[in-house]
Write an enzyme that holds these catalytic residues in place. Structure first.
Site, PDB file in Angstrom:
ATOM      1  N   TYR A  17      32.794 -24.203  38.079  1.00 32.40           N
ATOM      2  CA  TYR A  17      33.557 -23.345  37.181  1.00 32.40           C
ATOM      3  C   TYR A  17      33.188 -23.820  35.783  1.00 32.40           C
ATOM      4  O   TYR A  17      33.222 -25.022  35.505  1.00 32.40           O
ATOM      5  CB  TYR A  17      35.071 -23.491  37.363  1.00 32.40           C
ATOM      6  CG  TYR A  17      35.603 -23.384  38.767  1.00 32.40           C
ATOM      7  CD1 TYR A  17      35.027 -22.540  39.706  1.00 32.40           C
ATOM      8  CD2 TYR A  17      36.726 -24.127  39.153  1.00 32.40           C
ATOM      9  CE1 TYR A  17      35.542 -22.441  40.989  1.00 32.40           C
ATOM     10  CE2 TYR A  17      37.247 -24.036  40.428  1.00 32.40           C
ATOM     11  CZ  TYR A  17      36.654 -23.196  41.349  1.00 32.40           C
ATOM     12  OH  TYR A  17      37.161 -23.110  42.611  1.00 32.40           O
ATOM     13  N   CYS A  20      35.956 -26.036  34.278  1.00 28.55           N
ATOM     14  CA  CYS A  20      36.569 -27.091  35.098  1.00 28.55           C
ATOM     15  C   CYS A  20      36.218 -28.440  34.475  1.00 28.55           C
ATOM     16  O   CYS A  20      35.041 -28.718  34.216  1.00 28.55           O
ATOM     17  CB  CYS A  20      36.029 -27.007  36.518  1.00 28.55           C
ATOM     18  SG  CYS A  20      36.211 -28.519  37.490  1.00 28.55           S
ATOM     19  N   PHE A  22      35.983 -31.395  35.684  1.00 25.83           N
ATOM     20  CA  PHE A  22      35.079 -32.205  36.505  1.00 25.83           C
ATOM     21  C   PHE A  22      33.661 -31.630  36.480  1.00 25.83           C
ATOM     22  O   PHE A  22      32.676 -32.375  36.479  1.00 25.83           O
ATOM     23  CB  PHE A  22      35.611 -32.301  37.932  1.00 25.83           C
ATOM     24  CG  PHE A  22      36.971 -32.946  38.017  1.00 25.83           C
ATOM     25  CD1 PHE A  22      37.119 -34.303  37.801  1.00 25.83           C
ATOM     26  CD2 PHE A  22      38.098 -32.197  38.286  1.00 25.83           C
ATOM     27  CE1 PHE A  22      38.365 -34.912  37.856  1.00 25.83           C
ATOM     28  CE2 PHE A  22      39.353 -32.779  38.343  1.00 25.83           C
ATOM     29  CZ  PHE A  22      39.490 -34.148  38.123  1.00 25.83           C
ATOM     30  N   CYS A  23      33.545 -30.305  36.450  1.00 26.18           N
ATOM     31  CA  CYS A  23      32.226 -29.674  36.323  1.00 26.18           C
ATOM     32  C   CYS A  23      31.633 -29.959  34.952  1.00 26.18           C
ATOM     33  O   CYS A  23      30.431 -30.238  34.828  1.00 26.18           O
ATOM     34  CB  CYS A  23      32.343 -28.172  36.536  1.00 26.18           C
ATOM     35  SG  CYS A  23      32.970 -27.695  38.164  1.00 26.18           S
TER      36      CYS A  23
END
Length: 288
Positions: A17, A20, A22-23
């Site tokens: 995403y 996101c 973490f992304c």
């Protein structure tokens, strides 16, 4: 993203995403070191693009190797494994095997899974133990503490939730990746869901009544540690993995009101834009 001077010879695809945290953390690592990768944007509601994977969270990074495809799961594990690869050039499959997935039952009786050693680099060369230990501590702080103050701030009110999702749509170019009906569902369902989830997370992580104060506290906590180093970054003259992790999750909310407020009310602005400069200019590529 394609970088002409990428020396890794890795063929990577990142399922993500766009906003996101973490992304973003994984993308920041890849961009800083100038590592080429393809992007596949996943619908955060329907998640059709990752139906093939038994691991149902993003990011998922897939490496195309001569022996086949090697998936890497969990942002911290991905970064540790790739950092090991950059330094030692070991076989990537061998490196990934050092991060086994274990399943256990917690004290509440819930079944959970965890990737072992995900903050550790499997290095065959000597490293300064104190520096590596401190870097791991801060990387874990990002995952265990810092990231959890973001959602309650980004989705603090219904208005902010919808503003955030509209910005996510713009940043992720959802109009290019999804049909109109799917984009509308993502924004409407996602904003309402995250508004209620944000309020639950506020209680779960015992944030202050004014969640902005919790965001400011953690930003200043990080900056006090950086200033105590007496250097530009936590890693010294150039960022280490802790710098990249903090910057990665923070840049995920760059278009939101919470981020703008943090720049005004904390000491993080100078460090943040110094990080932005080195990441956007792929300055880590010279150290590979």
């Amino acid at each position: 993203m394609l970088y002409q001077d990428d020396p890794t010879e890795l063929k990577l695809t990142l399922y993500q995403y766009q906003t996101c945290p973490f992304c973003c953390k994984v993308r920041v690592f890849l961009d800083y070191y100038g590592i080429s990768y393809d992007l596949i944007e996943v619908d955060p509601v329907l998640r059709q693009a990752i139906k093939w994977s038994p691991y149902k969270k993003v990011p998922i990074l897939v490496a195309k190797l001569s022996q086949g495809y090697q998936p890497l799961n969990d942002s911290s594990m991905i970064i540790s494994a790739l950092s090991t690869y950059l330094k030692d050039k070991k076989d990537l499959r061998e490196i990934v095997s050092c991060y086994p997935l274990i399943t256990f039952v917690d004290e509440d009786g819930a079944k959970k899974s965890e990737i072992m050693n995900k903050y550790f680099q499997v290095l065959g060369q000597p490293a300064v133990a104190k520096e590596i230990s401190e870097e791991r501590k801060w990387r874990q702080w990002v995952d265990d503490v810092f990231v959890h103050v973001l959602s309650p701030n980004v989705y603090r009110t219904r208005e902010e939730a919808f503003e955030s999702f509209n910005w996510f749509s713009e940043a992720g170019e959802w109009e290019k990746h999804f049909p109109v009906w799917e984009r509308s569902i993502i924004i409407f369902v996602g904003a309402w869901a995250m508004y209620f989830i944000g309020n639950r997370l506020k209680k779960k992580y015992q944030l202050k009544d004014d969640v902005r104060e919790s965001l400011y506290d953690e930003c200043n906590y990080w900056m006090r540690a950086v200033r105590a180093k007496g250097s530009k970054f936590m890693g010294g003259d150039r960022p280490n993995l802790a710098d990249l992790a903090v910057y990665g999750v923070l840049c995920s909310i760059e278009g939101c009101q919470a981020f703008k407020d943090a720049l005004v009310h904390t000491k993080i602005k100078h460090w943040y834009y110094a990080m932005k400069d080195v990441v956007d200019n792929h300055q880590g590529s010279q150290f590979i």
